[in-house]
Design an enzyme around this catalytic site. Structure first.
Site, PDB file in Angstrom:
ATOM      1  CG  LEU A  77     -12.307   4.756  -1.975  1.00 26.09           C
ATOM      2  CD1 LEU A  77     -11.215   5.796  -2.134  1.00 26.09           C
ATOM      3  CD2 LEU A  77     -12.318   4.214  -0.552  1.00 26.09           C
TER       4      LEU A  77
ATOM      5  CG  PHE B 279      -2.362   0.176   0.903  1.00 35.23           C
ATOM      6  CD1 PHE B 279      -2.987   1.413   1.053  1.00 35.23           C
ATOM      7  CD2 PHE B 279      -3.106  -0.891   0.425  1.00 35.23           C
ATOM      8  CE1 PHE B 279      -4.331   1.569   0.741  1.00 35.23           C
ATOM      9  CE2 PHE B 279      -4.453  -0.743   0.117  1.00 35.23           C
ATOM     10  CZ  PHE B 279      -5.069   0.495   0.275  1.00 35.23           C
TER      11      PHE B 279
ATOM     12  CG  HIS C 208      -8.317   8.128  -2.113  1.00 28.80           C
ATOM     13  ND1 HIS C 208      -8.151   7.550  -3.353  1.00 28.80           N
ATOM     14  CD2 HIS C 208      -8.092   7.143  -1.213  1.00 28.80           C
ATOM     15  CE1 HIS C 208      -7.849   6.279  -3.195  1.00 28.80           C
ATOM     16  NE2 HIS C 208      -7.811   5.991  -1.918  1.00 28.80           N
TER      17      HIS C 208
ATOM     18  CD  GLN D 118      -5.227  10.620   2.762  1.00 31.33           C
ATOM     19  OE1 GLN D 118      -6.018   9.717   2.988  1.00 31.33           O
ATOM     20  NE2 GLN D 118      -3.946  10.550   3.064  1.00 31.33           N
TER      21      GLN D 118
ATOM     22  CD  GLU E 142      -2.989   4.086  -1.187  1.00 33.13           C
ATOM     23  OE1 GLU E 142      -3.783   4.636  -0.399  1.00 33.13           O
ATOM     24  OE2 GLU E 142      -1.765   4.180  -1.113  1.00 33.13           O
TER      25      GLU E 142
END
Lengths: 521, 566
Positions: free
Chosen positions: B243, B117, B233, B231, B246
């Site tokens: 979303l 990640f 993304h 943050q 990641e």
């Protein structure tokens, strides 16, 4: 969004004002673009047209389960449904069923979530195992066994669509599936404990398949319940009625408790060829245990034979070698018995030389088409409505009499939502002069089960007002029709029972399509 | 008005809230625990978390390495003692949830898999396909509902926190079903209400994540720490912002510009698509601003290409995002690249809390995204948030349970309930103004999107502050059309907007003051990190004239600030 408006769609939304107890419909016109979901439309209405419209929503990506609603009779997630995909210009939006309405599209989900309190929703393991800070081992193969069942978001769409859930004892598709998910989890050690809360209600499921059909996450609740029943049967703790059916099939190869030697009694007065006297025919007429043995339903078996005779069809039945197709038996969880039945029937199919099989019952049709080992044989099988509709189209048969009747057609689950045969039954009825065909409110794949599938026609023990057949009969009564027409002998049995219970035999009759057709012949 | 009294009241039933519930119930089954959530717990935004939960579990990993990755990822603004505590407790949470039934993905040998990640030196993200948050939530809920001493107040909207003599004594909440407001007394209150990114227009967040707890704690006197650090993304699906995990890049996905170039090689040549999120978001934004974004019907975007992973791998590891991309984005990632853009995603900032989740207000704890301890400093690494929610959710439950045994209830100040009723029923619901909530809300979200985004300037921030303050004034003249008492979503929308406007103001004021660039906070007019002047945390205190700022130093233990390159 910045793209162009594709069309305007009319939204007719069921509203409920708890302040004054009034139900009413609000109509809005919403501009729809590529990508506009139902939720986007609701928010457009709320932001720009009517702030009082009340609905639940949160994640807008199909994972939180908030936004289930009924759209033109079908339950779905508002956030995960594209308006353009629905392909219509007018939508009727209603709250989910089986749960009391709080306001507009918001229902009380407590009855749904209360069912989970009756099962254990975490792993059952000895205390000594749980204190060790080491993960339990589980292979990817073992994980795969139950993974699909973990995807349930508890949106309650299945519960809303479920005919058995009108009885509050029924744990519901989601809860029974969640229970089974843990049973299948290789880490779990609680099988016996987990089967207990299913005992008094798992038999209410009719395998209508609505849950699996409408689940937005494609969780196969229907088959999970069948498999779970298999474990219950194995445990031996089953109701008397279930035991009787299974024992009958074991002894007589049919669930009707009658020796197979009486299987062709219904054809006494008719000229019906049977195997093994005959080993070739154009059509194998697969009669069905219900129409062969049930006195009332024998009329249906006779009607088909008469129509075949009138059409000069070269047909034969398997006679005493026709064993129960096994559809109900499989869905009651008795896989072993089912395989025995199927193996025998397949052997008989191989011994008789025919072009196709025509079944009276959608259950026989369904299992021949979809369940192994039948499905491996790629049998050429039709339900009689397909055969008859084709014949009418080809001009091979024409109903000559006029029948002035107002008829509502009830889509049987095993013909309609399970096998998508909707038009042919309607075509047959509409070919009869004088028939006014009326659609039920819950129609086609939103049809409401008669309550007879998966053995419930024999194991029924719910209070009358909690039986699907009674609910469905009430729906038909509201339409003011003379006849409820069906295309399944089990629908005939349950709906006639409902008519008797409601004491409306003088108002409405239940008829198999064949019986109506024969009258007009 | 009835009063409800519980030993511990937990506000919010996401991962942190449910974990706190279990922890408190496990310590003492005689405790009377209440969980209040404006949604049914399983509708909480936590179910949207996809990628995974980081924990040190393998031999190739170490607590120091996870801590260092986190601290470097935080651009050295994280409190290092808190980080060291955090990394040591994550693995325990993985195992506990596994014991409760979580279907973690496995290796062939039956052990937990850990995937790579962004910003992590070693693969340490445990995951359950790409639905980790979902499975954590369902597992925690399954466990939390098994305790007899826990009362769930589902669909109760908490409107204010009651603090007397710097001690949390209770709160007020509307029972949405009836519309009645009730007072709750508590010996300890745990805030676990999540983030506030719905104040932005393009966000990965659910409609309901509006920072309620942060705003309530702020108004009650607790400071909000580091709120300028939001943050973004890198991969929000165009056009809704949903979303795309990641994990898609963790499994090998590429980010491509209009030239088909893997442009990350110019920004983070070593880590490429697995650099920390702020680095990638800035890279993407730069590509778009410099004209190398792809053109689409919803504006410019970047392509997330997963085709080379193959259908089998996508179905096994990324089934959810495949379904989401098809149903909401109209693309099948097996066949086409997914259109994405940076989206507002996480609040590194929140209610100031220490390693025991205690806030400066006695009896008030904060855990999860609504808190700032600070574990994530100026930028959070992926998979550290679900880990934080589990670790500190447990800590909050444990601490609250331990401390209430020696406490007694304080009397609920009736006059504060009366004031709150007036605020809600007279001022908000009763006013017949000419402003509309959706109009003000959309304006706020547009202002934040345009002027308080990835790259900020002093001028833009000033302009944004002016506009937000105007919106706050206009809010005083709203009219809520829905006057009913039952399930009044017109009222809840107004209350949520009210909270978000406060948080927007704090965010902008904090961002204006911080004249440096660090982590997710990028100032075009102050592009360098300035450790000499800015190695400190912002604390924003409520005053009726706007937030008052103070600063506290960052705790450094083992890792002095160094250059941050990937």
């Amino acid at each position: 969004m910045s793209t162009k408006i594709e069309k305007i769609v009319e939204f007719k939304i069921h509203r409920y004002d708890p302040q004054n107890g009034k139900s009413y419909i609000s109509t809005y016109k919403v501009p729809i673009r590529k990508g506009t979901t139902l939720l986007d439309a609701f928010k457009y209405i709320k932001d720009k047209l009517d702030e009082t419209l009340t609905f639940r929503h949160s994640c807008r990506m199909g994972i939180c389960g908030s936004c289930g609603v009924n759209v033109n009779g079908e339950p779905m997630l508002a956030c995960y449904t594209q308006v353009l995909d629905l392909g219509v210009d007018s939508l009727e939006i209603a709250p989910l069923s089986n749960m009391p309405v709080i306001k507009d599209l918001v229902v009380d989900i407590e009855p749904f979530f209360d069912t989970f309190k009756k099962i254990k929703t975490f792993l059952i393991k000895p205390e000594s195992e749980l204190t060790k800070l080491v993960a339990f081992a589980q292979s990817p193969l073992d994980l795969k066994k139950y993974w699909d069942l973990t995807l349930c978001t508890k949106c309650s769409i299945c519960y809303s669509a479920c005919p058995a859930a009108i009885d509050e004892r029924f744990l519901g598709p989601s809860t029974l599936t969640a229970n089974y998910r843990f049973i299948l989890d290789s880490r779990d050690e609680g099988l016996e404990e987990r089967l207990k809360p299913t005992a008094d209600n798992i038999w209410l499921c009719t395998s209508c398949n609505s849950c699996t059909l409408f689940c937005p996450k494609l969780v196969d609740c229907s088959n999970a319940i069948v498999d779970e029943r298999g474990l219950v049967v194995e445990s031996g703790i089953i109701p008397r009625t279930v035991k009787d059916v299974l024992e009958s099939v074991f002894k007589y190869h049919n669930p009707m408790g009658t020796h197979q030697s009486k299987r062709m009694e219904w054809a006494k007065e008719l000229n019906v060829k049977t195997f093994p006297e005959v080993t070739r025919a154009d059509i194998l007429y697969f009669v069905c245990c219900s129409t062969a043995f049930d006195i009332r339903n024998q009329e249906i078996a006779k009607a088909m034979a008469e129509i075949f005779n009138r059409m000069d069809v070269n047909y034969a039945t398997l006679g005493m070698e026709e064993w129960c197709c096994g559809d109900h038996i499989l869905r009651m969880g008795e896989k072993g018995l089912f395989e025995e039945l199927a193996t025998h029937n397949i052997e008989m199919f191989k011994k008789i030389d025919v072009k196709k099989i025509v079944t009276l019952s959608p259950h026989c049709y369904n299992t021949f088409k979809n369940d192994k080992p039948y499905s491996d044989e790629s049998l050429n099988v039709q339900h009689y409505t397909q055969f008859l509709a084709e014949a009418i189209q080809a001009g091979k048969v024409k109903p000559s009499k006029t029948l002035k009747r107002r008829i509502a057609y009830h889509d049987p689950c095993f013909l309609g939502k399970r096998n998508e045969i909707y038009e042919e039954p309607r075509q047959i009825l509409q070919a009869i002069n004088g028939v006014e065909l009326v659609e039920m409110k819950r129609t086609k794949h939103s049809s409401f089960c008669c309550g007879g599938g998966a053995g419930r026609v024999w194991t029924e023990e719910a209070q009358p007002e909690k039986r699907p057949c009674v609910e469905r009969a009430k729906e038909a009564l509201e339409l003011g029709v003379d006849i409820i027409a069906v295309a399944c002998p089990f629908c005939v049995t349950t709906l006639e029972d409902a008519i008797k219970v409601l004491d409306v035999e003088n108002k409405i009759a239940v008829k198999e399509i064949l019986e109506v057709f024969r009258e007009a012949f | 008005m009835e009063k409800y009294a519980h030993d511990i009241v937990i506000v919010g039933a996401g991962i942190a809230g449910l974990r706190a519930t279990i922890a408190a119930a496990e310590i003492n089954d005689k405790l009377d625990i209440a969980v209040i959530s404006k949604l049914h717990p399983l509708r909480s935004h936590s179910v949207c978390a996809q990628g995974g939960t980081a924990a040190v579990m393998g031999e190739k990993d170490s607590y120091d390495l996870h801590a260092f990755d986190t601290i470097k990822g935080a651009d050295y603004l994280a409190d290092q003692d808190a980080v060291e505590f955090f990394v040591k407790r994550a693995a325990r949470e993985i195992i506990l949830t596994e014991h409760w039934g979580l279907p973690w993905s496995r290796t062939e040998e039956g052990k937990l898999i850990q995937r790579p990640f962004g910003g992590h030196s070693v693969p340490r993200a445990c995951f359950a396909a790409d639905m980790t948050g979902f499975h954590e939530m369902h597992t925690l809920f399954g466990k939390a509902t098994s305790y007899r001493n826990v009362n769930f107040y589902d669909e109760w909207f908490v409107t204010s926190l009651i603090v007397e003599d710097n001690t949390a004594t209770g709160l007020t909440a509307i029972e949405l079903k009836t519309g009645d407001i009730h007072a709750f007394k508590a010996k300890a209150i745990v805030m676990a209400t999540g983030g506030h990114e719905r104040m932005y227009e393009f966000t990965t967040f659910s409609h309901t994540t509006t920072g309620d707890g942060m705003a309530m704690a702020y108004r009650a006197g607790a400071p909000l720490e580091d709120l300028e650090f939001v943050q973004f993304h890198p991969t929000g699906l165009v056009p809704q912002g949903v979303l795309i995990t990641e994990g898609a890049r963790g499994e090998g996905g590429y980010l491509l510009n209009a030239k088909g170039e893997r442009f990350m090689k110019r920004y983070a040549p070593e880590r490429m698509e697995l650099a920390p999120r702020d680095v990638i978001s800035r890279a993407e934004q730069t590509e778009i601003l410099e004209g190398r974004g792809l053109e689409g019907p919803y504006g410019p975007y970047i392509a997330l290409d997963l085709r080379h992973l193959g259908e089998e791998k996508i179905n096994e590891r990324l089934p959810l995002i495949r379904d989401v991309a098809i149903k909401l984005g109209g693309v099948d990632p097996v066949k086409e690249p997914i259109p994405i853009r940076p989206a507002a995603h996480y609040s590194m900032g929140g209610i100031k809390a220490n390693v025991k989740t205690e806030t400066p207000i006695a009896g008030l704890y904060a855990a999860g995204e609504c808190s700032c301890i600070s574990v994530h400093g100026a930028n959070r690494l992926g998979t550290n948030s679900t880990a934080e929610c589990l670790v500190f959710g447990a800590v909050a439950g444990e601490e609250a349970a331990k401390q209430v045994s020696s406490k007694s209830f304080k009397e609920f100040p009736i006059e504060k309930l009366a004031l709150e009723e007036k605020r809600i029923y007279d001022q908000i619901l009763g006013r017949e103004g000419d402003e509309r909530v959706p109009v003000l809300r959309d304006k706020m979200r547009r202002v934040m999107n345009d002027k308080v985004w990835i790259f900020r300037t002093g001028d833009q921030l000033q302009s944004a502050l002016k506009e937000i303050r105007e919106l706050k004034q206009r809010f005083a003249h709203i009219k809520v059309e829905d006057k009913s008492s039952t399930f009044n979503t017109g009222l809840t929308s107004a209350l949520q907007l009210d909270f978000m406007l406060d948080l927007a103001e704090v965010t902008i004021v904090s961002a204006l003051a911080r004249t440096e660039s660090r982590g997710a906070h990028s100032r075009r007019d102050h592009p360098k990190r300035d450790d000499e002047n800015w190695l400190k945390h912002t604390l924003a205190y409520y005053t009726k004239d706007g937030p008052r700022l103070e600063y506290i130093p960052v705790k450094i233990t083992k890792w002095p600030p160094a250059a941050r390159t990937y």
